[in-house]
Design a protein around this motif. Structure first.
Motif, PDB file in Angstrom:
ATOM      1  N   LEU A 165      53.197 -10.282  66.332  1.00  0.00           N
ATOM      2  CA  LEU A 165      54.003  -9.064  66.335  1.00  0.00           C
ATOM      3  C   LEU A 165      53.743  -8.384  67.669  1.00  0.00           C
ATOM      4  O   LEU A 165      52.633  -7.919  67.940  1.00  0.00           O
ATOM      5  CB  LEU A 165      53.603  -8.140  65.178  1.00  0.00           C
ATOM      6  N   ARG A 166      54.742  -8.338  68.509  1.00  0.00           N
ATOM      7  CA  ARG A 166      54.580  -7.717  69.822  1.00  0.00           C
ATOM      8  C   ARG A 166      55.290  -6.379  69.838  1.00  0.00           C
ATOM      9  O   ARG A 166      56.288  -6.173  69.162  1.00  0.00           O
ATOM     10  CB  ARG A 166      55.153  -8.631  70.912  1.00  0.00           C
ATOM     11  N   HIS A 167      54.769  -5.496  70.661  1.00  0.00           N
ATOM     12  CA  HIS A 167      55.367  -4.167  70.820  1.00  0.00           C
ATOM     13  C   HIS A 167      55.576  -3.499  69.461  1.00  0.00           C
ATOM     14  O   HIS A 167      56.647  -2.965  69.163  1.00  0.00           O
ATOM     15  CB  HIS A 167      56.696  -4.252  71.595  1.00  0.00           C
TER      16      HIS A 167
ATOM     17  N   LEU B   7      59.083 -10.060  66.522  1.00  0.00           N
ATOM     18  CA  LEU B   7      58.408 -11.095  65.753  1.00  0.00           C
ATOM     19  C   LEU B   7      58.563 -12.434  66.467  1.00  0.00           C
ATOM     20  O   LEU B   7      59.682 -12.859  66.765  1.00  0.00           O
ATOM     21  CB  LEU B   7      59.010 -11.182  64.344  1.00  0.00           C
ATOM     22  N   ASP B   8      57.444 -13.076  66.764  1.00  0.00           N
ATOM     23  CA  ASP B   8      57.438 -14.418  67.355  1.00  0.00           C
ATOM     24  C   ASP B   8      56.880 -15.393  66.326  1.00  0.00           C
ATOM     25  O   ASP B   8      55.804 -15.155  65.770  1.00  0.00           O
ATOM     26  CB  ASP B   8      56.547 -14.481  68.598  1.00  0.00           C
ATOM     27  N   VAL B   9      57.606 -16.476  66.084  1.00  0.00           N
ATOM     28  CA  VAL B   9      57.116 -17.530  65.197  1.00  0.00           C
ATOM     29  C   VAL B   9      57.269 -18.861  65.925  1.00  0.00           C
ATOM     30  O   VAL B   9      58.347 -19.188  66.422  1.00  0.00           O
ATOM     31  CB  VAL B   9      57.889 -17.575  63.867  1.00  0.00           C
ATOM     32  N   THR B  10      56.179 -19.604  66.011  1.00  0.00           N
ATOM     33  CA  THR B  10      56.205 -20.939  66.611  1.00  0.00           C
ATOM     34  C   THR B  10      55.727 -21.939  65.567  1.00  0.00           C
ATOM     35  O   THR B  10      54.667 -21.740  64.963  1.00  0.00           O
ATOM     36  CB  THR B  10      55.313 -21.020  67.858  1.00  0.00           C
TER      37      THR B  10
ATOM     38  N   LEU C  66      54.372  10.472  63.449  1.00  0.00           N
ATOM     39  CA  LEU C  66      53.569   9.287  63.742  1.00  0.00           C
ATOM     40  C   LEU C  66      54.082   8.584  64.989  1.00  0.00           C
ATOM     41  O   LEU C  66      55.267   8.594  65.282  1.00  0.00           O
ATOM     42  CB  LEU C  66      53.616   8.306  62.572  1.00  0.00           C
ATOM     43  N   ALA C  67      53.175   7.899  65.696  1.00  0.00           N
ATOM     44  CA  ALA C  67      53.549   7.081  66.842  1.00  0.00           C
ATOM     45  C   ALA C  67      52.442   6.078  67.117  1.00  0.00           C
ATOM     46  O   ALA C  67      51.256   6.397  66.972  1.00  0.00           O
ATOM     47  CB  ALA C  67      53.789   7.936  68.081  1.00  0.00           C
ATOM     48  N   ALA C  68      52.829   4.849  67.493  1.00  0.00           N
ATOM     49  CA  ALA C  68      51.846   3.829  67.871  1.00  0.00           C
ATOM     50  C   ALA C  68      52.566   2.739  68.638  1.00  0.00           C
ATOM     51  O   ALA C  68      53.777   2.552  68.504  1.00  0.00           O
ATOM     52  CB  ALA C  68      51.162   3.242  66.645  1.00  0.00           C
ATOM     53  N   ASP C  69      51.839   1.988  69.454  1.00  0.00           N
ATOM     54  CA  ASP C  69      52.414   0.875  70.213  1.00  0.00           C
ATOM     55  C   ASP C  69      51.285  -0.103  70.509  1.00  0.00           C
ATOM     56  O   ASP C  69      50.333   0.231  71.212  1.00  0.00           O
ATOM     57  CB  ASP C  69      53.035   1.372  71.513  1.00  0.00           C
ATOM     58  N   THR C  70      51.387  -1.317  69.953  1.00  0.00           N
ATOM     59  CA  THR C  70      50.323  -2.297  70.159  1.00  0.00           C
ATOM     60  C   THR C  70      50.874  -3.690  69.890  1.00  0.00           C
ATOM     61  O   THR C  70      52.015  -3.863  69.476  1.00  0.00           O
ATOM     62  CB  THR C  70      49.123  -2.010  69.244  1.00  0.00           C
ATOM     63  N   ASP C  71      50.080  -4.725  70.137  1.00  0.00           N
ATOM     64  CA  ASP C  71      50.427  -6.112  69.862  1.00  0.00           C
ATOM     65  C   ASP C  71      49.425  -6.700  68.880  1.00  0.00           C
ATOM     66  O   ASP C  71      48.227  -6.381  68.924  1.00  0.00           O
ATOM     67  CB  ASP C  71      50.404  -6.965  71.135  1.00  0.00           C
TER      68      ASP C  71
END
Length: 748
Positions: A658-660, A706-709, A668-673
């Motif tokens: 899960l990026r960004h 969302l990245d899925v490999t 509320l506020a947040a930003d992370t990977d």
């Protein structure tokens, strides 16, 4: 044992037909031609002067009594002797996917082959034609399909007739033919290895013209031998492979050809997945692999006698089309019906006439018929007949997705394919295209539609061919061109009238427009007629060109299309993550990435998230990465379960990120990977949130990329597929409990 149904030399000749088919037999010329042929075959007897002899008739052989293997032999022989002129025509071919015996051979011989003919037995044909070949190539019965394919390739390269061992014995004994190659001597144990051997060892002086994908038994029937004449005539590379388990082999085959090469044949055949699910998913996987290599399919498994029909051109007839703007009646719903499967040139040749067109009459509803433009180049007189010998209410559209069966999303060079399509479609009068994307995936994206409009200048675009997600509005306009979502009706037992009413009901008042696709195997024109009778006077059936004309007229008056929103995705419910499939990008195996994107976007993934207070005015987001990874992996496994045998599932390795990751809610506020894998999923991850309130997080939405490999081994080596795209998640559990306040003690 070898079948002995071929008859004796001299048995069964049934006369000679001359000129165009008129139903009249000319006995005198028949005797002259037969005498000339007999004299020519006898050494020491002078042939009559060429100027005095009538035109050499084309031999017509009924191969119906022969085994399928013997029919394959005759089809390959046909390809050798027909290279420069039509010499041999076959009737009675069988064992195709869609018929027991080819129903079209005799009708097309009558209506589309303006040549004199002589009907002879199989043995008479062998006696006359085997001397035109260089001998025999024997395939290996222990590896039937792929060794037959390799033998067919060799037949094209070396003018050798492919035979099984018992046929080889008979032809050497009875006709003096010589075995030049015997593939049993190679001791190749598997089909995969046979095709590998062909790739490594068959190197013609000039490159193979195109590949022919034959396929294995389908619908419980053995392979269709008829297309072998086309393959041998053109010295094609003939092969077979399973797209689900042998993609690496297929990529090697396709790499032998420059981009933009048509792939003849048809990749669907019986599989365990097909038996379990009823989905011919290997066809979809195959079409995606072909497109990813820069090619497109020309489905021709059922095609026969192309080595004759292709000599009889060029095509002269154009499809009728009149899309002049018309003023629609605001009280009416206009309904356009279109028959499916016209991309399959083999179907166009063998069954379209007998399944559908024979049922048309002056009272039939206006109807669209999808058709392949390759019919005009490969069987031009059949094309002309289909254009000229149908009622006036029939209009033809290009079968998906233009000039060839292709998935636009997977095309390595979509613009090149579209330019090729326009060059084929425009001269034939084909002004509308039915665009196909894989079943169970999604509608064409806006980018794809814009490119179709820019490169092909169509009158009308029909979309969707079996359902998927998301589905677009019923009617929209791209660059002024109407784009219409088509509802494909699977069979005649469905209430078509009810479907038409439901689609019309989603549209605003005013003229309404409904496009219905009729699956050719289960529905007939009579089903459309019955639906219109049930619908009554407020509904009018129109042909696709009139449909386009009414849409153009409505658009000129300010109509912008139907206003209903896409049906999916819906906003995420608590505990879900959802995205939009058209926003997902991918790499790797083209079918798997599209299907995986559809699963991840069109179906909710469990979010495995919760928000909780930690202190007054503070909160945190807790992501259970282990559970989220397993949820995403389950969707990937669901993809493989539909497309691949169960053994593949055990090889899959999934990684998720899960990026960004951002949180928006009450203060509320947040930003992370966050990154994690199914191989070693970490524990819960907490993300500190700025802000918080007594009702913290109750309206929170988490947004992320969302990245899925997925990496897996379908059978011939590891392959990977990756998809990435935006999702929105609603936390599953929100804890908004009151955090105790600490009151300092009074000391006085």
């Amino acid at each position: 044992m070898m079948s002995h149904n071929w008859g004796r030399v001299g048995d069964g000749g049934r006369g000679v037909r001359t000129g165009r088919r008129t139903g009249r037999w000319r006995l005198t010329l028949g005797v002259v031609a037969l005498l000339a042929a007999t004299v020519a075959g006898c050494p020491g007897i002078l042939e009559p002067p060429a100027a005095a002899a009538p035109p050499v008739p084309m031999l017509v052989v009924d191969v119906g009594p022969l085994t399928v293997e013997e029919q394959l032999t005759f089809a390959a022989l046909q390809g050798i002797v027909n290279r420069t002129t039509p010499t041999l025509y076959l009737v009675g071919l069988r064992s195709a996917q869609d018929f027991d015996v080819d129903p079209s051979a005799e009708p097309w011989l009558a209506d589309a082959v303006p040549l004199s003919i002589e009907r002879v037995t199989p043995d008479e044909a062998l006696l006359r034609l085997l001397p035109s070949t260089n001998g025999l190539v024997v395939w290996d019965p222990a590896v039937p399909y792929e060794s037959q394919d390799v033998a067919t390739t060799i037949a094209g390269l070396e003018d050798l007739v492919p035979v099984d061992p018992s046929t080889a014995s008979r032809l050497t004994t009875t006709f003096g033919a010589a075995v030049v190659r015997d593939l049993r001597d190679l001791h190749i144990p598997t089909g995969y290895a046979f095709i590998q051997w062909a790739l490594d060892n068959l190197h013609p002086a000039t490159p193979f013209e195109f590949p022919v994908w034959t396929g294995r038994p389908r619908n419980g029937k053995a392979i269709q031998p008829g297309l072998r004449d086309w393959a041998v005539m053109h010295r094609a590379f003939v092969f077979d492979a399973d797209p689900a388990s042998e993609p690496a082999l297929l990529r090697r085959v396709f790499a032998r050809f420059p981009a933009g090469t048509p792939v003849y044949g048809y990749p669907f055949f019986d599989t365990e997945v097909y038996a379990r699910t009823g989905l011919a998913i290997n066809e979809a996987i195959a079409a995606a692999l072909v497109a990813d290599a820069g090619h497109w399919l020309v489905p021709t498994t059922d095609a026969a006698n192309l080595s004759v029909h292709s000599h009889l051109g060029p095509a002269t007839a154009k499809a009728k089309w009149d899309d002049a703007p018309r003023t629609p009646d605001p009280t009416k719903t206009y309904v356009a019906f279109t028959i499916s499967d016209g991309d399959a040139m083999g179907y166009d040749q063998t069954l379209l006439r007998h399944l559908q067109l024979d049922a048309l009459g002056p009272s039939s509803v206006p109807i669209g018929v999808s058709i392949s433009p390759y019919l005009a180049t490969d069987a031009p007189r059949i094309w002309d007949w289909l254009m000229l010998n149908v009622p006036d209410q029939v209009r033809y559209v290009a079968g998906p997705s233009g000039a060839g069966y292709a998935y636009p999303y997977a095309m390595a060079d979509l613009d090149g394919y579209l330019d090729h399509s326009r060059a084929m479609l425009d001269p034939l009068g084909l002004r509308s295209t039915w665009i196909l994307e894989p079943p169970l995936t999604a509608s064409p994206s806006l980018d794809v539609l814009q490119r179709f409009v820019a490169r092909t200048s169509p009158s009308l675009l029909l979309t969707d061919y079996g359902g998927g997600a998301p589905e677009p509005p019923t009617v929209s306009f791209v660059g002024g061109v109407p784009v219409v979502h088509t509802v494909l009706v699977p069979n005649g037992s469905v209430d078509i009238a009810a479907i038409v009413r439901s689609v019309a009901a989603t549209q605003p008042p005013g003229p309404r427009f409904v496009s219905i696709g009729l699956t050719t195997w289960g529905t007939k024109v009579a089903d459309a007629e019955a639906a219109m009778a049930a619908l009554g006077s407020g509904f009018e059936a129109v042909a696709p060109d009139a449909f386009a004309g009414y849409l153009r007229g409505a658009h000129a008056a300010g109509y912008q299309g139907s206003a209903e929103p896409p049906r999916v995705p819906a906003p995420p419910a608590p505990g879900e993550c959802r995205g939009t499939v058209t926003d997902f990008q991918g790499s790797g195996d083209p079918f798997a990435r599209r299907f995986l994107a559809r699963l991840l976007a069109g179906t909710p993934v469990q979010s495995s998230m919760q928000i909780e207070n930690t202190a007054p005015g503070q909160a945190k987001l807790v992501v259970d990465t282990s559970a989220l990874a397993q949820s995403a992996a389950a969707f990937a496994a669901g993809n493989f379960a539909v497309a691949y045998p169960p053994a593949t599932l055990g090889t899959a390795r999934i990684s998720v990120a899960l990026r960004h990751l951002t949180v928006a809610g009450t203060g509320l506020a947040a930003d992370t990977d966050v990154a994690f894998t199914t191989a070693a999923p970490p524990g819960p991850v907490s993300v500190a949130l700025a802000g918080g309130a007594a009702a913290v997080g109750r309206d929170a939405i988490v947004s992320a990329t969302l990245d899925v490999t997925a990496t897996y081994n379908p059978g011939d080596g590891d392959i990977s597929v990756s998809v990435t795209g935006p999702v929105a998640c609603a936390p599953a559990v929100v804890r908004a409990q009151t955090v105790p306040q600490v009151t300092p003690a009074f000391t006085g």
